[in-house]
Design a protein around this motif. Structure first.
Motif, PDB file in Angstrom:
ATOM      1  N   ALA A 100      18.398  -5.350  62.415  1.00 27.33           N
ATOM      2  CA  ALA A 100      18.778  -6.264  63.363  1.00 27.33           C
ATOM      3  C   ALA A 100      17.820  -7.499  62.964  1.00 27.33           C
ATOM      4  CB  ALA A 100      18.997  -6.125  64.755  1.00 27.33           C
ATOM      5  N   VAL A 101      16.347  -7.681  62.956  1.00 28.57           N
ATOM      6  CA  VAL A 101      15.428  -7.849  62.213  1.00 28.57           C
ATOM      7  C   VAL A 101      15.987  -9.101  60.918  1.00 28.57           C
ATOM      8  CG1 VAL A 101      12.596  -8.314  61.042  1.00 28.57           C
ATOM      9  CG2 VAL A 101      13.408  -7.306  64.020  1.00 28.57           C
ATOM     10  N   ALA A 102      16.213  -7.426  60.193  1.00 29.32           N
ATOM     11  CA  ALA A 102      16.418  -7.681  58.643  1.00 29.32           C
ATOM     12  C   ALA A 102      17.825  -9.113  58.990  1.00 29.32           C
ATOM     13  CB  ALA A 102      17.391  -6.288  57.692  1.00 29.32           C
ATOM     14  N   GLU A 103      19.076  -9.152  60.012  1.00 32.48           N
ATOM     15  CA  GLU A 103      19.895 -10.005  59.855  1.00 32.48           C
ATOM     16  C   GLU A 103      19.712 -11.470  59.479  1.00 32.48           C
ATOM     17  OE1 GLU A 103      22.886 -10.064  59.781  1.00 32.48           O
ATOM     18  OE2 GLU A 103      21.980  -7.822  59.297  1.00 32.48           O
ATOM     19  N   ALA A 104      17.822 -11.446  60.081  1.00 29.84           N
ATOM     20  CA  ALA A 104      17.413 -12.787  60.394  1.00 29.84           C
ATOM     21  C   ALA A 104      16.754 -13.711  59.315  1.00 29.84           C
ATOM     22  CB  ALA A 104      16.581 -13.192  61.532  1.00 29.84           C
ATOM     23  N   TYR A 105      17.118 -13.058  57.780  1.00 29.76           N
ATOM     24  CA  TYR A 105      16.465 -13.302  56.440  1.00 29.76           C
ATOM     25  C   TYR A 105      17.523 -13.131  55.621  1.00 29.76           C
ATOM     26  CZ  TYR A 105      12.292 -13.007  59.308  1.00 29.76           C
ATOM     27  OH  TYR A 105      11.195 -12.872  60.289  1.00 29.76           O
ATOM     28  N   PRO A 106      18.071 -13.804  55.400  1.00 31.75           N
ATOM     29  CA  PRO A 106      18.885 -14.340  54.271  1.00 31.75           C
ATOM     30  C   PRO A 106      18.066 -13.815  53.159  1.00 31.75           C
ATOM     31  CG  PRO A 106      18.617 -16.012  55.495  1.00 31.75           C
ATOM     32  CD  PRO A 106      17.884 -15.389  55.748  1.00 31.75           C
ATOM     33  N   ASP A 107      16.941 -13.868  52.487  1.00 32.91           N
ATOM     34  CA  ASP A 107      16.642 -13.692  51.171  1.00 32.91           C
ATOM     35  C   ASP A 107      15.841 -12.004  50.914  1.00 32.91           C
ATOM     36  OD1 ASP A 107      16.299 -16.244  50.692  1.00 32.91           O
ATOM     37  OD2 ASP A 107      13.904 -16.216  51.019  1.00 32.91           O
ATOM     38  N   LEU A 108      16.011 -11.681  52.532  1.00 36.91           N
ATOM     39  CA  LEU A 108      15.873  -9.963  52.564  1.00 36.91           C
ATOM     40  C   LEU A 108      16.828  -9.441  52.302  1.00 36.91           C
ATOM     41  CD1 LEU A 108      14.526  -7.276  53.634  1.00 36.91           C
ATOM     42  CD2 LEU A 108      14.388  -8.104  55.677  1.00 36.91           C
ATOM     43  N   LYS A 109      17.941  -9.902  53.393  1.00 33.87           N
ATOM     44  CA  LYS A 109      19.844  -9.122  53.045  1.00 33.87           C
ATOM     45  C   LYS A 109      19.826  -9.722  51.781  1.00 33.87           C
ATOM     46  CE  LYS A 109      21.901 -11.580  55.920  1.00 33.87           C
ATOM     47  NZ  LYS A 109      22.727 -11.788  57.045  1.00 33.87           N
ATOM     48  N   ALA A 110      19.613 -10.469  50.822  1.00 34.46           N
ATOM     49  CA  ALA A 110      20.002 -10.187  49.381  1.00 34.46           C
ATOM     50  C   ALA A 110      18.922  -9.151  48.174  1.00 34.46           C
ATOM     51  CB  ALA A 110      19.933 -11.926  49.237  1.00 34.46           C
ATOM     52  N   ASN A 111      17.968  -8.906  48.921  1.00 31.23           N
ATOM     53  CA  ASN A 111      17.046  -8.346  47.970  1.00 31.23           C
ATOM     54  C   ASN A 111      17.433  -6.952  47.767  1.00 31.23           C
ATOM     55  OD1 ASN A 111      15.362  -6.173  48.527  1.00 31.23           O
ATOM     56  ND2 ASN A 111      13.448  -7.761  47.626  1.00 31.23           N
ATOM     57  N   GLY A 112      17.859  -6.352  46.483  1.00 27.76           N
ATOM     58  CA  GLY A 112      18.330  -5.435  45.655  1.00 27.76           C
ATOM     59  C   GLY A 112      17.902  -4.241  46.849  1.00 27.76           C
ATOM     60  N   ASN A 113      16.514  -4.121  46.363  1.00 26.27           N
ATOM     61  CA  ASN A 113      16.135  -2.913  47.251  1.00 26.27           C
ATOM     62  C   ASN A 113      16.380  -2.946  48.211  1.00 26.27           C
ATOM     63  OD1 ASN A 113      14.078  -0.969  47.368  1.00 26.27           O
ATOM     64  ND2 ASN A 113      12.900  -2.174  48.059  1.00 26.27           N
TER      65      ASN A 113
END
Length: 184
Positions: A100-113
């Protein structure tokens, strides 16, 4: 005399047959629990990678990251099916908060890893659900066998005891049995 001897031999052979069947069912339960253990280990091994990936993007989310790390440690230390079920329920909740925290970070969601780690986690969760169902089915068959007549007459004397289901509790059951959703 021969009839009595024949009946005794038949009873002994039947007892051996029932005993061997119970041993086979007990081994099936142990194998099924081992399968769950393998999936849980894979999930626990995935958690540090997921946490490290999120750390790079969500530095100020320290509490969430710490709760995932604590829940993972508790899961590593849990003993028995009931203890593991409880610890894994806590880890599942912590992972849900992390995602859920990751949802707040668009750059993280786009990270391939991160995306690959989410896919791996989703795959492991599906395998865990299947392994839990297999284990609980094996436990059900085993418990029914040791409680059925005539096995119930001697099962406990030979060390066959009731086994507990891998139960994570009513509240988490619906969430865990549903396939995980991965959103990008």
């Amino acid at each position: 005399m021969w009839i009595i001897l024949g009946v005794i031999v038949a009873l002994l052979l039947y007892t051996v047959f029932v005993y061997n069947g119970l041993v086979s069912l007990r081994q099936r339960v142990n194998q099924a629990f081992g399968d769950i253990d393998v999936q849980l280990k894979q999930r626990r091994d995935l958690v540090p990678n997921l946490v490290e990936t999120v750390k790079g993007y969500a530095v100020h989310e320290r509490e969430t990251l710490d709760s995932v790390t604590r829940a993972r440690q508790l899961a590593l230390e849990a003993q028995g099916s009931a203890g593991q079920a409880s610890a894994e329920q806590a880890l599942t909740g912590a992972l849900g908060r992390l995602l859920a925290v990751a949802e707040a970070y668009p750059d993280l969601k786009a990270n391939g890893n991160f995306q690959q780690l989410q896919l791996d986690l989703s795959d492991i969760e599906n395998k865990l659900a299947a392994a839990r169902r297999f284990f609980n089915n094996a436990v059900s068959e085993y418990n029914a066998a040791i409680e059925s007549f005539p096995a119930t007459l001697f099962a406990r004397n030979f060390g066959f005891t009731h086994r507990e289901f891998f139960d994570v509790g009513e509240t988490a059951r619906q969430q865990l049995d549903a396939p995980p959703t991965v959103k990008f």
